[in-house]
Design a protein around this motif. Structure first.
Motif, PDB file in Angstrom:
ATOM      1  N   SER A   1       0.824  -1.355  -0.088  1.00  0.00           N
ATOM      2  CA  SER A   1      -0.106   0.034   0.005  1.00  0.00           C
ATOM      3  C   SER A   1       1.115   1.365  -0.020  1.00  0.00           C
ATOM      4  CB  SER A   1      -0.944   0.045   1.142  1.00  0.00           C
ATOM      5  OG  SER A   1      -0.027   0.032   2.515  1.00  0.00           O
ATOM      6  N   LYS A   2       2.272   1.256   0.395  1.00  0.00           N
ATOM      7  CA  LYS A   2       3.081   2.464   0.490  1.00  0.00           C
ATOM      8  C   LYS A   2       3.490   2.586  -1.158  1.00  0.00           C
ATOM      9  CE  LYS A   2       4.202   1.700   5.127  1.00  0.00           C
ATOM     10  NZ  LYS A   2       4.597   2.406   6.086  1.00  0.00           N
ATOM     11  N   ASN A   3       3.769   2.012  -1.819  1.00  0.00           N
ATOM     12  CA  ASN A   3       4.463   2.049  -3.077  1.00  0.00           C
ATOM     13  C   ASN A   3       3.344   1.751  -4.201  1.00  0.00           C
ATOM     14  OD1 ASN A   3       4.436  -0.557  -3.314  1.00  0.00           O
ATOM     15  ND2 ASN A   3       6.697  -0.662  -3.094  1.00  0.00           N
ATOM     16  N   SER A   4       2.070   1.789  -4.141  1.00  0.00           N
ATOM     17  CA  SER A   4       1.087   1.478  -5.083  1.00  0.00           C
ATOM     18  C   SER A   4      -0.406   2.171  -4.591  1.00  0.00           C
ATOM     19  CB  SER A   4       0.932  -0.120  -5.319  1.00  0.00           C
ATOM     20  OG  SER A   4       0.269  -0.519  -4.487  1.00  0.00           O
ATOM     21  N   SER A   5      -1.367   1.771  -5.569  1.00  0.00           N
ATOM     22  CA  SER A   5      -2.460   2.438  -4.872  1.00  0.00           C
ATOM     23  C   SER A   5      -3.533   1.169  -4.459  1.00  0.00           C
ATOM     24  CB  SER A   5      -3.379   2.733  -6.483  1.00  0.00           C
ATOM     25  OG  SER A   5      -3.489   1.641  -7.405  1.00  0.00           O
ATOM     26  N   LYS A   6      -3.161   0.118  -3.986  1.00  0.00           N
ATOM     27  CA  LYS A   6      -3.640  -0.888  -3.452  1.00  0.00           C
ATOM     28  C   LYS A   6      -3.965  -0.418  -1.781  1.00  0.00           C
ATOM     29  CE  LYS A   6      -1.852  -4.890  -3.397  1.00  0.00           C
ATOM     30  NZ  LYS A   6      -0.674  -6.103  -2.975  1.00  0.00           N
ATOM     31  N   PRO A   7      -5.156  -0.533  -1.418  1.00  0.00           N
ATOM     32  CA  PRO A   7      -5.556  -0.358   0.049  1.00  0.00           C
ATOM     33  C   PRO A   7      -4.790  -0.972   1.131  1.00  0.00           C
ATOM     34  CG  PRO A   7      -7.059  -1.629  -0.933  1.00  0.00           C
ATOM     35  CD  PRO A   7      -6.266  -1.290  -2.065  1.00  0.00           C
ATOM     36  N   PRO A   8      -4.361  -0.176   2.441  1.00  0.00           N
ATOM     37  CA  PRO A   8      -3.559  -0.957   3.230  1.00  0.00           C
ATOM     38  C   PRO A   8      -4.291  -2.341   3.804  1.00  0.00           C
ATOM     39  CG  PRO A   8      -4.021   1.258   3.763  1.00  0.00           C
ATOM     40  CD  PRO A   8      -4.898   0.865   2.683  1.00  0.00           C
ATOM     41  N   SER A   9      -5.348  -2.625   3.573  1.00  0.00           N
ATOM     42  CA  SER A   9      -6.175  -3.737   3.903  1.00  0.00           C
ATOM     43  C   SER A   9      -5.672  -5.039   3.213  1.00  0.00           C
ATOM     44  CB  SER A   9      -7.669  -3.896   4.064  1.00  0.00           C
ATOM     45  OG  SER A   9      -8.218  -3.474   2.464  1.00  0.00           O
ATOM     46  N   SER A  10      -5.069  -4.662   2.033  1.00  0.00           N
ATOM     47  CA  SER A  10      -4.382  -5.729   1.013  1.00  0.00           C
ATOM     48  C   SER A  10      -3.187  -5.901   1.425  1.00  0.00           C
ATOM     49  CB  SER A  10      -4.743  -5.391  -0.348  1.00  0.00           C
ATOM     50  OG  SER A  10      -3.805  -4.315  -0.539  1.00  0.00           O
ATOM     51  N   ASP A  11      -2.516  -5.424   2.282  1.00  0.00           N
ATOM     52  CA  ASP A  11      -1.081  -5.900   2.626  1.00  0.00           C
ATOM     53  C   ASP A  11      -1.151  -7.001   3.378  1.00  0.00           C
ATOM     54  OD1 ASP A  11      -0.063  -3.600   1.574  1.00  0.00           O
ATOM     55  OD2 ASP A  11      -0.030  -2.377   3.420  1.00  0.00           O
ATOM     56  N   ASN A  12      -0.136  -7.508   3.467  1.00  0.00           N
ATOM     57  CA  ASN A  12       0.362  -8.930   4.292  1.00  0.00           C
ATOM     58  C   ASN A  12       0.035  -8.444   5.884  1.00  0.00           C
ATOM     59  OD1 ASN A  12       0.801 -11.444   5.138  1.00  0.00           O
ATOM     60  ND2 ASN A  12       2.847 -11.437   4.090  1.00  0.00           N
ATOM     61  N   LEU A  13      -0.557  -9.269   6.615  1.00  0.00           N
ATOM     62  CA  LEU A  13      -0.748  -9.170   8.014  1.00  0.00           C
ATOM     63  C   LEU A  13       0.730  -8.973   8.674  1.00  0.00           C
ATOM     64  CD1 LEU A  13      -4.036 -11.122   8.748  1.00  0.00           C
ATOM     65  CD2 LEU A  13      -3.818  -8.677   8.315  1.00  0.00           C
ATOM     66  N   ALA A  14       1.512 -10.054   8.059  1.00  0.00           N
ATOM     67  CA  ALA A  14       2.717  -9.993   8.777  1.00  0.00           C
ATOM     68  C   ALA A  14       3.819  -8.798   8.957  1.00  0.00           C
ATOM     69  CB  ALA A  14       3.719 -11.333   8.213  1.00  0.00           C
ATOM     70  N   LYS A  15       4.125  -8.575   9.954  1.00  0.00           N
ATOM     71  CA  LYS A  15       5.168  -6.907   9.830  1.00  0.00           C
ATOM     72  C   LYS A  15       6.259  -7.267   8.816  1.00  0.00           C
ATOM     73  CE  LYS A  15       3.550  -5.195  14.143  1.00  0.00           C
ATOM     74  NZ  LYS A  15       4.300  -4.684  15.429  1.00  0.00           N
ATOM     75  N   PRO A  16       6.807  -6.272   7.958  1.00  0.00           N
ATOM     76  CA  PRO A  16       8.172  -6.567   7.434  1.00  0.00           C
ATOM     77  C   PRO A  16       9.213  -6.901   8.394  1.00  0.00           C
ATOM     78  CG  PRO A  16       7.278  -4.350   7.455  1.00  0.00           C
ATOM     79  CD  PRO A  16       6.121  -5.006   7.896  1.00  0.00           C
ATOM     80  N   THR A  17      10.091  -7.480   7.973  1.00  0.00           N
ATOM     81  CA  THR A  17      11.311  -7.956   9.080  1.00  0.00           C
ATOM     82  C   THR A  17      12.137  -6.345   9.018  1.00  0.00           C
ATOM     83  OG1 THR A  17      12.712  -8.928   7.397  1.00  0.00           O
ATOM     84  CG2 THR A  17      11.178 -10.358   8.794  1.00  0.00           C
TER      85      THR A  17
END
Length: 108
Positions: free
Chosen positions: A44-60
């Motif tokens: 969601s930070k580098n595209s027009s995707k909504p935050p809800s579509s991000d992976n639930l796991a936190k990035p390492t």
């Protein structure tokens, strides 16, 4: 001799055709791989995707290098093994905020 030469030329022509096909396939696969890598890196930070579509796991997070240096060094000539690193800080006494008569049990 001529038949052998004709056979070798035919094999060479077939091999060249096969090489051309493999190069074209390789180029297509490389392009597909690049596109898939690009899509995989989207969130969601580098595209027009909504935050809800991000992976639930936190990035390492990137691991920061340790600030501690190597354990205390002793020269090989001394014949002694390196001693473990010890803190030069000392205890400041009893803990503040804890009553001295506190028995450590629970309150009845």
């Amino acid at each position: 001799m001529r038949s052998e030469l004709a056979q070798v030329r035919a094999e060479l022509t077939a091999a060249r055709g096969e090489i051309a096909e493999l190069k074209a396939e390789s180029a297509g696969l490389r392009a597909e791989n690049a596109e898939l890598k690009r899509r995989l890196g989207m969130n969601s930070k580098n595209s027009s995707k909504p935050p809800s579509s991000d992976n639930l796991a936190k990035p390492t997070p990137l691991r920061k290098p340790s600030r501690q240096g190597p354990s205390t060094y002793r020269s090989p000539a001394s014949g002694l093994p390196p001693s473990p690193r010890r803190s030069s800080r000392t205890s400041s006494g009893p803990l503040r905020g804890v009553p001295p008569v506190h028995g450590g049990g629970t309150v009845p």
